[in-house]
Design a protein around this motif. Sequence first.
Motif, PDB file in Angstrom:
ATOM      1  N   GLU A  26      20.306 -16.720 -30.859  1.00  0.00           N
ATOM      2  CA  GLU A  26      21.726 -16.463 -30.610  1.00  0.00           C
ATOM      3  C   GLU A  26      22.139 -16.946 -29.221  1.00  0.00           C
ATOM      4  O   GLU A  26      21.443 -16.730 -28.236  1.00  0.00           O
ATOM      5  N   GLY A  27      23.288 -17.615 -29.182  1.00  0.00           N
ATOM      6  CA  GLY A  27      23.819 -18.118 -27.923  1.00  0.00           C
ATOM      7  C   GLY A  27      23.029 -19.267 -27.341  1.00  0.00           C
ATOM      8  O   GLY A  27      23.281 -19.679 -26.208  1.00  0.00           O
ATOM      9  N   GLY A  28      22.063 -19.808 -28.125  1.00  0.00           N
ATOM     10  CA  GLY A  28      21.206 -20.864 -27.585  1.00  0.00           C
ATOM     11  C   GLY A  28      20.337 -20.373 -26.447  1.00  0.00           C
ATOM     12  O   GLY A  28      19.857 -21.175 -25.650  1.00  0.00           O
ATOM     13  N   ARG A  29      20.116 -19.060 -26.370  1.00  0.00           N
ATOM     14  CA  ARG A  29      19.380 -18.477 -25.243  1.00  0.00           C
ATOM     15  C   ARG A  29      17.918 -18.265 -25.609  1.00  0.00           C
ATOM     16  O   ARG A  29      17.613 -17.641 -26.622  1.00  0.00           O
ATOM     17  N   GLU A  30      17.046 -18.780 -24.758  1.00  0.00           N
ATOM     18  CA  GLU A  30      15.603 -18.729 -25.010  1.00  0.00           C
ATOM     19  C   GLU A  30      15.121 -17.311 -25.278  1.00  0.00           C
ATOM     20  O   GLU A  30      15.585 -16.357 -24.651  1.00  0.00           O
ATOM     21  N   TYR A  31      14.195 -17.180 -26.237  1.00  0.00           N
ATOM     22  CA  TYR A  31      13.529 -15.922 -26.598  1.00  0.00           C
ATOM     23  C   TYR A  31      14.488 -14.898 -27.210  1.00  0.00           C
ATOM     24  O   TYR A  31      14.146 -13.727 -27.341  1.00  0.00           O
ATOM     25  N   ASN A  32      15.671 -15.317 -27.594  1.00  0.00           N
ATOM     26  CA  ASN A  32      16.689 -14.367 -28.051  1.00  0.00           C
ATOM     27  C   ASN A  32      16.574 -14.084 -29.550  1.00  0.00           C
ATOM     28  O   ASN A  32      15.811 -14.733 -30.275  1.00  0.00           O
ATOM     29  N   THR A  33      17.364 -13.139 -29.996  1.00  0.00           N
ATOM     30  CA  THR A  33      17.406 -12.692 -31.387  1.00  0.00           C
ATOM     31  C   THR A  33      17.827 -13.805 -32.341  1.00  0.00           C
ATOM     32  O   THR A  33      18.682 -14.628 -32.003  1.00  0.00           O
ATOM     33  N   VAL A  34      17.239 -13.804 -33.535  1.00  0.00           N
ATOM     34  CA  VAL A  34      17.719 -14.625 -34.649  1.00  0.00           C
ATOM     35  C   VAL A  34      18.130 -13.681 -35.765  1.00  0.00           C
ATOM     36  O   VAL A  34      17.369 -12.792 -36.157  1.00  0.00           O
ATOM     37  N   ASP A  35      19.342 -13.846 -36.253  1.00  0.00           N
ATOM     38  CA  ASP A  35      19.847 -12.979 -37.316  1.00  0.00           C
ATOM     39  C   ASP A  35      20.609 -13.848 -38.301  1.00  0.00           C
ATOM     40  O   ASP A  35      21.675 -14.366 -37.985  1.00  0.00           O
ATOM     41  N   MET A  36      20.043 -14.019 -39.491  1.00  0.00           N
ATOM     42  CA  MET A  36      20.701 -14.863 -40.495  1.00  0.00           C
ATOM     43  C   MET A  36      20.341 -14.331 -41.882  1.00  0.00           C
ATOM     44  O   MET A  36      19.427 -13.519 -42.049  1.00  0.00           O
ATOM     45  N   SER A  37      21.061 -14.839 -42.876  1.00  0.00           N
ATOM     46  CA  SER A  37      20.770 -14.449 -44.252  1.00  0.00           C
ATOM     47  C   SER A  37      19.468 -15.086 -44.715  1.00  0.00           C
ATOM     48  O   SER A  37      19.037 -16.132 -44.199  1.00  0.00           O
ATOM     49  N   GLU A  38      18.848 -14.470 -45.701  1.00  0.00           N
ATOM     50  CA  GLU A  38      17.644 -15.061 -46.293  1.00  0.00           C
ATOM     51  C   GLU A  38      17.977 -16.406 -46.936  1.00  0.00           C
ATOM     52  O   GLU A  38      17.171 -17.339 -46.907  1.00  0.00           O
ATOM     53  N   ARG A  39      19.169 -16.522 -47.498  1.00  0.00           N
ATOM     54  CA  ARG A  39      19.554 -17.783 -48.134  1.00  0.00           C
ATOM     55  C   ARG A  39      19.585 -18.919 -47.103  1.00  0.00           C
ATOM     56  O   ARG A  39      19.056 -20.001 -47.342  1.00  0.00           O
ATOM     57  N   ARG A  40      20.206 -18.675 -45.962  1.00  0.00           N
ATOM     58  CA  ARG A  40      20.254 -19.713 -44.927  1.00  0.00           C
ATOM     59  C   ARG A  40      18.853 -20.017 -44.403  1.00  0.00           C
ATOM     60  O   ARG A  40      18.506 -21.174 -44.161  1.00  0.00           O
ATOM     61  N   LEU A  41      18.048 -18.984 -44.209  1.00  0.00           N
ATOM     62  CA  LEU A  41      16.666 -19.183 -43.775  1.00  0.00           C
ATOM     63  C   LEU A  41      15.936 -20.128 -44.720  1.00  0.00           C
ATOM     64  O   LEU A  41      15.329 -21.115 -44.296  1.00  0.00           O
ATOM     65  N   ARG A  42      16.011 -19.824 -45.998  1.00  0.00           N
ATOM     66  CA  ARG A  42      15.261 -20.616 -46.983  1.00  0.00           C
ATOM     67  C   ARG A  42      15.862 -22.010 -47.179  1.00  0.00           C
ATOM     68  O   ARG A  42      15.136 -22.989 -47.323  1.00  0.00           O
ATOM     69  N   GLN A  43      17.185 -22.091 -47.166  1.00  0.00           N
ATOM     70  CA  GLN A  43      17.839 -23.361 -47.468  1.00  0.00           C
ATOM     71  C   GLN A  43      17.703 -24.366 -46.326  1.00  0.00           C
ATOM     72  O   GLN A  43      17.431 -25.544 -46.554  1.00  0.00           O
ATOM     73  N   ASP A  44      17.865 -23.896 -45.097  1.00  0.00           N
ATOM     74  CA  ASP A  44      17.965 -24.819 -43.969  1.00  0.00           C
ATOM     75  C   ASP A  44      16.766 -24.782 -43.027  1.00  0.00           C
ATOM     76  O   ASP A  44      16.307 -25.823 -42.555  1.00  0.00           O
TER      77      ASP A  44
END
Length: 738
Positions: A192-210
Amino acid sequence: MEERALKALLDSLTWEEKVGQLVQLSGDFFHADQLAVGPQKKLGIDQAIVDQVGSVLNVTGAEKTKEIQDRHMAKSRHKIPLLFMADIIYGYRTIFPIPLGLGATWNPKLIESAYQQTAEESKAAGAHVTFAPMVDLVRDARWGRTLESTGEDPVLNSAFAKAMVTGLQKDLLNGGGIASCVKHFAAYGAAEGGREYNTVDMSERRLRQDYLPAYKAAVDAGCQLVMTSFNTYDGMPVTGNKFLLEDILRNEWGFDGVIISDYAAIQELIAHGVAANDREAAKLAIEATTDIDMKTPCYAKELEPLIKAGEISEELVNQSVYRVLKLKNDLGLFEDPYRGASSEQEEKVFLTAEKRSLAKKVSAESVVLLQNKNNVLPLTPNKEKVLLVGPYGDNQELIGLWAVHGQREDVVTIKKGFERYLDAEHLLYTQGCDMLEDYTFLGEFGATKDQIEQLGLNEAMKEKELDHALSLAKQADTIVFALGEHTMQSGEAGSRTDITLPKIQQDFLEKLVALNKKTVLLVISGRPLVLTKEVEQVDAIIQAWFPGTEGGNALADIIFGQTNPSGRLSMSFPYSVGQLPLYYSEFKTGRPLTSSTHKGRFVSKYLDSPNEPLFSFGYGLSYSKVDYSELRLSHEQMEETLDISVMIENSSDRSTLETVQLYVQDVTGSVVRPVKELKDFQKVVLAAGEKRKVEFQLNRNDLKFYTKEMKFSEEAGTFIVFVGPNVKETQTAEFELV
């Protein structure tokens, strides 16, 4: 060693010996003076654990690795050799362009050759495993590790992931190559925010698709190891995330190789707040099937107590130990713990003429010509006076932050490259301006106050350089600016909110372009920069990335017309940093800017910026003109396959490399679909005046996505095909999938 003997070895180990195989320590624990007291105290482990350790981090050099291996083997009851693992990201001694530049080649076969050469050098220097490739998909140029990615698209990234793993591991089980550790699993590039070591929060669909396809391509290509990422996914840090590591990586994909944590990531489960102490962190990680603990005391001190307390199963630990032993056995280390490393071999394979030639070719294909008003480029040698200015003009810092084992003295500077084409009468040079107006940020990387004060030009020198540059510029016909980011402004922990050229360079550029000479801007950077102002100021812009050992020669060949530029962007260049994250394959919206029934401000747009990037994915110019026509589909309806063809014609008098790109849009789906998705590409040699048919074939598998029910499947309906030189300039046609 046969499998039966390897299992017998496993059974003969004590728990202390087993746990040791799952611990990785850095080279400062293995000094020749025996007890490396400082590092051991800091980490809180004793010499007995050090003596059982299974792998070493970032120690290379044939003599050094052999010395450490000899001392370790002398202490090992079962003569189990160490694994030497290192960050060898885009070259060992022969440094290729940064991976973002490699992505711009759109040439996976060429990059496979580059990584095969990298493996040869690395193996000679005693490395057994490289922490490469990084296949994280990145859509936010603020993130410093954009430098290590091949771009924003899953299809392109997957092609490079396969090529890099294949190149590194060429003939691996017969003693060739080195083992590839793919990183960072998973979705690290979406911090998030392009900030190193930061949180990633996305849907499973986006994770798998992209985000997962490139890792899957690396696993399918046979990578031996996978490194966990620092980020969370769905609230759980990856190093302890059973869904990602066990359910997907091991069970769905069948990966039975070694999983290693990133640096200190197991202990960082405490900082994330999912573990209260080292014991809980170790339990979470081993239960998620993380095999090796890089540089923390968690496994070393807590695994055996966890086993004895019955909190984790013996079998779980035995499986991890076996995977590590199997990797050592597959690499032949029990027979040859050095794996052929020698100083003689280093001398033989480092920086050979063949490797330099390949590095120059890769660098040339990575360079992207972004702008060429009035065909200012190419320049004709010794026809006019050329002024080369800027902090990168005669600077050997062209290899970037993550070329850990590269040596600056090997680098060909841009000035050296120019001197192959221009005599002293026609080449003018001065630095002109400083790299940065303020170097104090380097204190975070260990530079002292005195060192920082010595880095930049003092005020008198700045004024003198500017006056000299202005004087030379008045004599010149063309000014070539070599500008860009400081090496330390990109790479790990190099996240930035301002991704424009440093202000001191912008001011310098402005003063010289006011002279109304022909101007060429060479941009050296580890990410897409915001070049909105520079597009208006200069005639030509070349994106050179950090181009590597042969960067100066490759750039000179392009500027003076010996090589026709062929690079195409693998990541969009923003018009404004406020657009980030930015990518071409965005989802359709209910109020699109160009085709909505709503008017005025009530559509999806910015009030102060275009929606479109400054330079789009797939974009890049050459010195040739290639025309596209006659897009043909073999059928109006697709059952199993569909043949697609397009005519391309080089209407110039110069041969070129043209990257033909095929995109598809699924018009209607059970879930919202992207406006365009890359499905295939071909890099074609096109002679002067040549006209050629380029053919593609789509199959049903190419049209699959994660449906409303999270099933990976295709759906019947209308599809639009786009073929062209980039994502925006395309021929279109339609078909129905039945």
